[in-house]
Design a protein around this motif. Structure first.
Motif, PDB file in Angstrom:
ATOM      1  N   LYS A   6      21.086  30.924 -21.652  1.00 28.76           N
ATOM      2  CA  LYS A   6      22.409  30.374 -21.372  1.00 28.76           C
ATOM      3  C   LYS A   6      22.771  30.451 -19.886  1.00 28.76           C
ATOM      4  O   LYS A   6      23.836  29.970 -19.481  1.00 28.76           O
ATOM      5  N   ASN A   8      23.237  29.730 -16.027  1.00 34.22           N
ATOM      6  CA  ASN A   8      23.503  28.471 -15.320  1.00 34.22           C
ATOM      7  C   ASN A   8      23.481  28.778 -13.827  1.00 34.22           C
ATOM      8  O   ASN A   8      24.519  28.907 -13.189  1.00 34.22           O
ATOM      9  N   THR A  87      25.195  32.535 -12.949  1.00 28.32           N
ATOM     10  CA  THR A  87      26.232  31.650 -13.463  1.00 28.32           C
ATOM     11  C   THR A  87      26.979  31.036 -12.275  1.00 28.32           C
ATOM     12  O   THR A  87      26.762  31.434 -11.131  1.00 28.32           O
ATOM     13  N   LYS A 158      19.972  23.606  -8.427  1.00 27.15           N
ATOM     14  CA  LYS A 158      19.999  24.188  -9.775  1.00 27.15           C
ATOM     15  C   LYS A 158      18.706  23.889 -10.526  1.00 27.15           C
ATOM     16  O   LYS A 158      18.150  24.745 -11.217  1.00 27.15           O
ATOM     17  N   SER A 162      16.229  26.897 -11.484  1.00 26.43           N
ATOM     18  CA  SER A 162      16.091  27.064 -12.933  1.00 26.43           C
ATOM     19  C   SER A 162      14.626  27.044 -13.335  1.00 26.43           C
ATOM     20  O   SER A 162      14.188  27.851 -14.171  1.00 26.43           O
TER      21      SER A 162
END
Length: 211
Positions: A6, A8, A87, A158, A162
């Motif tokens: 989850k 981010n 996050t 991102k 990621s």
């Protein structure tokens, strides 16, 4: 507390370091999470009480608030340093480089990322991932995007961070699957030695044999 999948991530800053910034043995603490990738040569890194000798292609990631020191071995050594959060909760409040402080001056209340993972626990501390040369193009692309400030910058950063984090996490999944048969064998051997051979009709597995 959250599941690792989850997360981010948000890249706050990225730079390439070619010279020692601090005197050897100087420990600092960062207000956001840190990741370094060795581009060339070697570096000796300490995070809290753990020591690492990093070579080209090695990655080291640690959480905000952990004491660290970095010392390049020579003038030919360099690494990429990325400051990030798992996050985007503090993205609007802090979207620029936050300088780390010496340990004595560090204010823990200013940490930008305090979330913890309840599954991949290693990411709550320090993660050493060696021989990741295959990711070098992604690291260089991240740095290029950050410096040039291309359109859709945050989306680009991102995507790259990621992918890097996911590749590092694969080692945890592989490690857990690889170790699980050993744990099962230990439990079965314990049952056989303590109950089956002894002729017991019932058994209870001690808590220290269960994870």
């Amino acid at each position: 507390i959250m599941k690792f999948e989850k997360c981010n991530p948000y890249v706050r800053y990225c730079e390439i370091i070619k010279n020692n910034i601090d005197e050897p043995g100087t420990f600092k603490k960062s207000y956001d999470n840190c990741m370094i990738y060795m581009l060339s040569g070697n570096a000796n890194v300490c995070v809290e009480d753990d020591k690492y000798s990093l070579n080209h292609g090695d990655i080291l990631t640690w959480r905000a608030g952990m004491a660290y020191s970095i010392e390049l071995s020579d003038s030919k050594s360099s690494y990429m340093h990325i400051n990030f959060d798992y996050t985007e909760r503090k993205r609007t409040a802090f979207n620029f480089k936050i300088e780390p402080d010496l340990c004595d001056a560090f204010d823990a209340d200013k940490i930008t990322d305090v979330i913890t993972f309840d599954d991949l626990l290693g990411f709550n501390h320090c993660v050493y991932s060696p021989n990741k040369n295959i990711l070098e193009e992604i690291f260089l692309g991240l740095h290029s995007d950050f410096k040039v400030k291309r359109n859709c910058l945050n989306m680009r950063l991102k995507a790259r961070i990621s992918l890097i984090i996911c590749e590092i996490s694969n080692e945890f999944f592989y490690s857990s699957h690889k170790k699980s048969p050993n744990l099962i064998n230990e439990i079965l051997a314990y049952i056989e030695d303590n109950y089956v051979k002894a002729g017991s009709k019932t058994f209870n597995i001690p808590e220290d044999k269960v994870s």
